[in-house]
Design an enzyme around this catalytic site. Structure first.
Site, short mmCIF file in Angstrom:
data_model
loop_
_atom_site.label_atom_id
_atom_site.label_comp_id
_atom_site.label_asym_id
_atom_site.label_seq_id
_atom_site.Cartn_x
_atom_site.Cartn_y
_atom_site.Cartn_z
N CYS A 44 -22.46 -24.50 11.97
CA CYS A 44 -23.76 -24.30 12.61
C CYS A 44 -24.62 -23.31 11.82
CB CYS A 44 -23.59 -23.84 14.05
SG CYS A 44 -22.94 -25.15 15.12
N HIS A 60 -21.89 -29.31 18.02
CA HIS A 60 -22.04 -28.01 18.67
C HIS A 60 -23.44 -27.88 19.25
CE1 HIS A 60 -18.50 -25.93 16.40
NE2 HIS A 60 -18.13 -26.99 17.09
N CYS A 82 -20.69 -20.93 14.58
CA CYS A 82 -19.61 -21.12 13.62
C CYS A 82 -20.24 -21.31 12.23
CB CYS A 82 -18.77 -22.35 14.00
SG CYS A 82 -19.63 -23.92 13.77
N GLU A 99 -25.81 -25.71 18.84
CA GLU A 99 -26.86 -25.44 17.86
C GLU A 99 -27.24 -26.71 17.10
OE1 GLU A 99 -23.93 -21.87 17.57
OE2 GLU A 99 -23.86 -23.98 18.16
#
Length: 158
Positions: free
Chosen positions: A108, A77, A105, A79
């Site tokens: 993350c 992801h 999420c 991040e």
């Protein structure tokens, strides 16, 4: 008139997300400390690995809803990529702010908590209530960019 700092960094996060190779959702992230960009990240496969835009998305093929079964995705992801890029380059992110084009999420959120990120400014929603629970428990300040409470930070400055 020029953009506020929050608008400026969120605009950069939106530009960063254009590099995403995810077929389902493009997300960009920018890590900032003292108004300086420390790192950026977008969602895509690990370095030297084939991207989803070339192979297709396993989660789509299996009809998995958004926010579920992250482990089946070959991509990191945004991040995660921003934090790992900072680490790879020896840049500490403790105490920094991350601007993200979507709510983090739970995976993350855990990375952001342990990396020492102090504040998350995000724009879009994501269906993962565990992420909010973890971030609240860790006392990580979160702001949804563009909400009424944050309206004064969105606009233009003189």
């Amino acid at each position: 008139m020029r953009p506020s700092w929050d608008q400026y960094f969120m605009d950069i996060a939106h530009l960063v997300k254009t590099r995403s190779t995810c077929t389902r959702r493009q997300v960009g992230a920018v890590v900032v400390k003292d108004k300086q960009i420390l790192s950026t990240g977008y969602n895509g496969a690990p370095t030297s690995c084939t991207h989803c835009i070339e192979l297709g998305c396993m989660r789509t093929k299996l009809n998995i809803p958004s926010g579920e079964r992250h482990e089946l995705c070959r991509a990191l992801h945004a991040e995660q990529n921003a934090i790992t890029q900072a680490a790879k380059n020896g840049t500490a992110v403790a105490g920094a702010v991350i601007y993200v084009t979507a709510q983090p999420c739970s995976m993350c959120a855990k990375v952001l908590i342990n990396s020492g990120i102090a504040k998350i400014i995000y724009q879009g929603n994501y269906p993962d209530p565990l992420a909010i629970e973890l971030l609240n428990e860790a006392k990580i300040h979160m702001e949804q960019f563009g909400t009424i409470e944050n309206e004064s930070n969105r606009g233009l400055e003189k």
